[in-house]
Scaffold this active site. Structure first.
Site, mmCIF file in Angstrom:
data_model
loop_
_atom_site.group_PDB
_atom_site.id
_atom_site.type_symbol
_atom_site.label_atom_id
_atom_site.label_comp_id
_atom_site.label_asym_id
_atom_site.label_seq_id
_atom_site.Cartn_x
_atom_site.Cartn_y
_atom_site.Cartn_z
ATOM 1 C CG ASP A 181 -2.076 0.990 1.113
ATOM 2 O OD1 ASP A 181 -3.114 0.692 0.484
ATOM 3 O OD2 ASP A 181 -1.902 2.086 1.645
ATOM 4 C CE1 TYR A 309 -5.393 7.256 -0.284
ATOM 5 C CE2 TYR A 309 -4.348 7.171 1.867
ATOM 6 C CZ TYR A 309 -4.932 6.529 0.798
ATOM 7 O OH TYR A 309 -5.049 5.170 0.798
ATOM 8 C CG HIS A 360 -4.364 -3.988 -0.302
ATOM 9 N ND1 HIS A 360 -3.726 -3.479 -1.409
ATOM 10 C CD2 HIS A 360 -4.283 -3.030 0.655
ATOM 11 C CE1 HIS A 360 -3.293 -2.261 -1.139
ATOM 12 N NE2 HIS A 360 -3.604 -1.962 0.107
#
Length: 382
Positions: A181, A309, A360
């Site tokens: 990630d 982000y 993931h």
């Protein structure tokens, strides 16, 4: 970096009043209602969340997991004005290779609990002692006990610089990096930043910043991944756009409501874990999932973790960099969108593995597969 370079021992010790407050908030939840037949198609259904919240309130024991986390040596140090929290678990094998493990969002150091023992002490876990690692497992600035951040600007490039300084402070001048990630952005960033020290980068969930060439031939598996990537850009991109554009607005709800924080994270565990798992806890056990959520709730880092982000997107750090010269290994699990020919434009890939189970959150879902792949990759580089 002009910092106080002191490395301080750290112990997690959450006041009981905070745990009581969490339990009270869970008991007072004002529940929404589900549309008939909607299931998970519009997000986390209340019918599911109620059961998980009941367990969180009455069945889950934070103190058990706090003790487990505290069984590993933990430290903090100030780097670039920010306290960085990390586990530092040295192997009993003197020739072990230092390895930094980097989590992503909405993960945490909890992701790696099931791999610490086998990676640091393979002799005690049926492995070859020549495969041992000294592990450094930091909390990303803004997440867990490395948060909240106290100023703007903590994008993935700045995080990579901080982690390079962390490894330098620990005296490691030759080491490997592994991540998934966000960690699959920071770990290659470390390699580009410090290629003289980083012997190799291993990543799972590695995505390319450049588009697939429309004229290139793709395998059937790659065509499936490309379709999934397009689905992620449409149906599964809402959370990212909010965190990229308005993380502070989101933070007010998540910081005040444990159910909001739980739903925001558990949705990703539903969507990104092994597709064979019907529910998130079929892929990742309830206690492990909730301990991960607790690190966001107890540290008040809903907003600062989302800010990564915002910072990365606005700094243009989620973009193609010069091709890394560091040997790179890629592990591809179900739900990953890694396409080798595209990634080879950005990385020097010398190792590629594809797996039929896991997802993931590979270190949580299929630790055995990830451990073996990390050992195999770094075995060629020691």
């Amino acid at each position: 970096m002009d910092n106080n370079s002191e490395i301080r021992p750290f112990t997690i010790d959450i006041p009981q009043a905070e745990l009581n407050d969490l339990r009270d908030r869970l008991a007072r939840t004002r529940w929404t209602t589900d549309l008939p037949g909607a299931g998970w198609s519009r997000g986390v259904p209340a019918s599911y969340l109620k059961g998980l919240a009941d367990y969180w309130r009455d069945g889950y024991d934070w103190r058990t997991h706090e003790r487990e986390l505290n069984s590993y040596p933990q430290f903090t140090t100030e780097i670039d004005g920010q306290d960085i929290h990390f586990l530092h678990v040295r192997s009993p094998e003197p020739d072990a290779l230092p390895l930094i493990l980097i989590h992503g969002w909405p993960g945490s150091i909890v992701e790696f609990l099931n791999v610490i023992g086998p990676l640091t002490d393979p002799r005690a876990h049926g492995g070859d002692p020549a495969d041992a690692f000294h592990l450094v497992i930091p909390s990303i600035p803004g997440s867990g006990f490395s948060g909240p951040t106290t100023e703007t600007g903590w994008d993935t490039n700045r995080i990579a610089r901080a982690f390079a300084e962390l490894m330098n402070r620990l005296g490691y001048d030759r080491y490997g990096a592994q991540g998934g990630d966000t960690g699959a952005v920071v770990a290659p960033g470390l390699g580009r930043l410090d290629p003289g020290k980083v012997v190799g980068v291993h990543a799972n969930g590695l995505a390319a910043f450049t588009d697939v060439d429309p004229d290139q031939e793709l395998t059937e598996a790659e065509q499936t991944r490309l379709k999934h990537l397009q689905y992620m850009k449409t149906e599964q991109s809402g959370y990212a756009m909010i965190q990229i554009t308005r993380p502070q607005t989101l933070a007010h709800g998540l910081h005040d409501s444990p159910i909001g924080q739980l739903a925001w994270i558990v949705e990703k565990f539903k969507e990104w874990t092994d597709p064979a798992a019907e529910l998130p806890e079929d892929a990742v056990g309830r206690d492990l999932l909730l301990t991960n959520v607790m690190l966001y709730w107890l540290t008040g880092t809903a907003g600062s973790s989302a800010n990564c982000y915002y910072e990365t997107a606005h700094a243009g750090a989620w973009g193609a960099n010069e091709r890394s010269t560091v040997p790179t290994g890629v592990a591809v699990f179900p739900m990953d969108v890694s396409i080798r020919s595209t990634l080879e434009r950005e990385h020097t890939i010398v190792h590629w593995s594809e797996f039929g189970r896991g997802g993931h959150f590979a270190a949580m879902e299929a630790p055995d597969l990830l451990i073996d792949d990390v050992r195999e990759f770094f075995g060629k580089l020691r």
